[in-house]
Design a protein around this motif. Structure first.
Motif, PDB file in Angstrom:
ATOM      1  N   ARG A 406     -46.764 -91.083 -10.544  1.00 53.42           N
ATOM      2  CA  ARG A 406     -46.727 -90.723 -11.963  1.00 53.42           C
ATOM      3  C   ARG A 406     -47.461 -89.411 -12.224  1.00 53.42           C
ATOM      4  NH1 ARG A 406     -48.993 -96.084 -14.559  1.00 53.42           N
ATOM      5  NH2 ARG A 406     -49.015 -94.772 -16.438  1.00 53.42           N
ATOM      6  N   TRP A 409     -45.191 -86.542 -11.031  1.00 51.54           N
ATOM      7  CA  TRP A 409     -44.117 -86.271 -11.991  1.00 51.54           C
ATOM      8  C   TRP A 409     -44.640 -85.519 -13.222  1.00 51.54           C
ATOM      9  CZ3 TRP A 409     -39.090 -86.013 -12.516  1.00 51.54           C
ATOM     10  CH2 TRP A 409     -38.519 -86.073 -13.797  1.00 51.54           C
ATOM     11  N   ARG A 410     -45.809 -85.907 -13.703  1.00 49.07           N
ATOM     12  CA  ARG A 410     -46.371 -85.245 -14.878  1.00 49.07           C
ATOM     13  C   ARG A 410     -46.731 -83.780 -14.579  1.00 49.07           C
ATOM     14  NH1 ARG A 410     -50.279 -88.182 -15.266  1.00 49.07           N
ATOM     15  NH2 ARG A 410     -51.931 -86.837 -14.497  1.00 49.07           N
ATOM     16  N   CYS A 413     -43.562 -81.588 -14.165  1.00 51.96           N
ATOM     17  CA  CYS A 413     -42.940 -81.265 -15.446  1.00 51.96           C
ATOM     18  C   CYS A 413     -43.735 -80.190 -16.199  1.00 51.96           C
ATOM     19  CB  CYS A 413     -42.827 -82.527 -16.301  1.00 51.96           C
ATOM     20  SG  CYS A 413     -41.633 -83.744 -15.678  1.00 51.96           S
ATOM     21  N   GLU A 414     -45.056 -80.265 -16.113  1.00 53.37           N
ATOM     22  CA  GLU A 414     -45.877 -79.277 -16.817  1.00 53.37           C
ATOM     23  C   GLU A 414     -45.741 -77.869 -16.228  1.00 53.37           C
ATOM     24  OE1 GLU A 414     -49.824 -80.773 -16.689  1.00 53.37           O
ATOM     25  OE2 GLU A 414     -49.458 -82.411 -18.136  1.00 53.37           O
TER      26      GLU A 414
END
Length: 454
Positions: A406, A409-410, A413-414
């Motif tokens: 997780r 993924w965060r 994306c950032e």
């Protein structure tokens, strides 16, 4: 048989009723009961203070021992008073009071011994069932003995039991010999199991002995004590133990044919305990069953899964099958996460973000430090791999890996790191002569890193 219904002791009590001597005996009894209650209270406090640091097997029978203190001390004090006052007054009331005091002392003492004996090697349900049966049996026998003593017909009952004869095979037995034999067998077995429980307590407190070796020594010692108790009780009763040779031969044949699996599991259990290949608390995986070892019994091993369900695995499978032991003396394990990024991304930045994703995740160790590796070049993107160490891996690694995924993924994306996915083209060809045209249907969504259509 005697013609009178009550014993001589009871008759003397009725004869002396109303005399000053009875009043003196009542006063002495009340005073002795107060002293016995006060002494029992002091002893309970001292015993409770000593039990705080002892094992559960010692505390298991504390209630019965506490209840036995008052009648035990009462029996001692009343016996002393009877001896002292006998030359001066009649002590029929004191003698009669000794009967229930001794009986209640025997009941609670036997219950204490039984709780100490049955608390080892039994589940809570099994221990409660055995204790309930033992309690009822002892209570009935002791109360019947007290009633017979008060009535004064105990000798007549013994003579009647000795007169009842019957044959068992080639042996001539009486009801008295049978009852005494059963009593001796029960007594010797309880004494042997009591000694085994004491030895078990001492072994468990020994710090210099390995845990598996403690279990082996305790079980072997208890088995030998029980065997010796059975042989001794049979000899006391008068049964020739040489006849057990035939039974031993039949048992050997049974083990060789029908009981070989059971014998194999027992032998395997002792091998596991002696070679210390498995320990309590180990996280293992055998035959698709994964969990923590909670008990190692002589016939089976109890493995508690992550869902809380306990599985009984025969010890033979732990010897013959492949067993994966996820526990380590370092209590840590390595985990890996694979991820793919687009060819158009900054690979160095993506690898830095992978390492950063492990920061702040519970149970993820920073020494050794997490490492990101470029594993290979794939058809749709660059394959990266994140390797890190997890503390107490026996508790499970799925939750930790989920938290790291997780975080990856965060962060991706950032920072605009694209994770590609496969694209597929469907080409439809019209085979009709007048058309001869072909059309292409693109089912992809224009993901990054997809190869151009030819």
């Amino acid at each position: 048989m005697q013609n009178h219904f009550l014993s001589e002791l009871s008759a003397r009590l009725f004869r002396d009723f109303g005399e000053p001597e009875v009043i003196w005996q009542v006063a002495v009894l009340l005073g002795l009961f107060v002293v016995a209650w006060w002494c029992a209270r002091l002893l309970r406090k001292k015993l409770d203070a000593r039990r705080q640091s002892r094992f559960e097997a010692v505390r298991f029978g504390a209630e019965s021992l506490n209840k036995a203190l008052f009648p035990l001390l009462g029996t001692v004090f009343v016996s002393i008073a009877q001896v002292v006052l006998a030359p001066f007054i009649h002590t029929s009331l004191l003698r009669l009071a000794l009967v229930p005091l001794c009986g209640i002392t025997v009941i609670y003492t036997m219950l204490y011994v039984a709780r100490r004996v049955f608390s080892r090697g039994q589940t809570e349900h099994e221990a409660n069932a055995l204790l309930y049966l033992f309690e009822k049996l002892v209570t009935v026998v002791v109360w019947v003995a007290m009633v017979l003593t008060v009535m004064g017909i105990q000798d007549d009952v013994v003579h009647w039991m000795a007169s009842v004869r019957f044959n068992f095979a080639n042996a001539h037995m009486t009801l008295l010999s049978l009852a005494s034999g059963v009593l001796w067998v029960c007594v010797t077995l309880i004494v042997a199991m009591w000694a085994g429980a004491l030895l078990d307590d001492r072994l468990m407190r020994a710090r210099s002995v390995d845990a598996n070796l403690k279990v082996v020594l305790a079980r072997v010692a208890r088995a030998l004590m029980i065997l010796a108790a059975i042989l001794a009780s049979l000899s006391i009763v008068g049964i020739d133990i040489t006849v057990l040779g035939v039974f031993g031969g039949a048992l050997g044949v049974g083990l060789g044919f029908g009981l070989q699996k059971i014998a194999s599991n027992y032998v395997s259990g002792f091998i596991i305990l002696l070679d210390r290949s498995l320990r309590l608390g180990d996280m293992i995986n055998v035959s698709g069953n994964q969990g923590t070892v909670t008990q190692i019994r002589t016939r089976y091993t109890v493995v508690r899964g992550l869902d809380g369900i306990e599985t009984l695995i025969p010890n033979e499978k732990l010897i013959t099958d492949v067993v994966q032991n996820h526990s380590s003396f370092l209590t840590r394990g390595n985990a890996k996460i694979a991820v793919q990024v687009s060819y158009r991304c900054d690979v160095e930045r993506a690898m830095q973000l992978l390492v950063e994703a492990t920061q702040g995740v519970e149970r993820v160790l920073q020494d050794p430090a997490p490492a990101a590796l470029l594993a290979s070049f794939g058809a749709d993107g660059i394959n990266l791999e994140l390797s890190f160490w997890i503390e107490e891996a026996a508790k499970g690694t799925g939750g930790v890996k989920s938290h790291v995924n997780r975080a990856v993924w965060r962060l991706f994306c950032e920072h605009g790191i694209e994770i590609p996915y496969a694209q597929r083209d469907i080409r439809i060809i019209d085979c009709a002569p007048r058309r001869g045209a072909e059309s292409v249907l693109n089912t992809g969504n224009g993901g990054a890193g997809a190869a151009p259509v030819a």
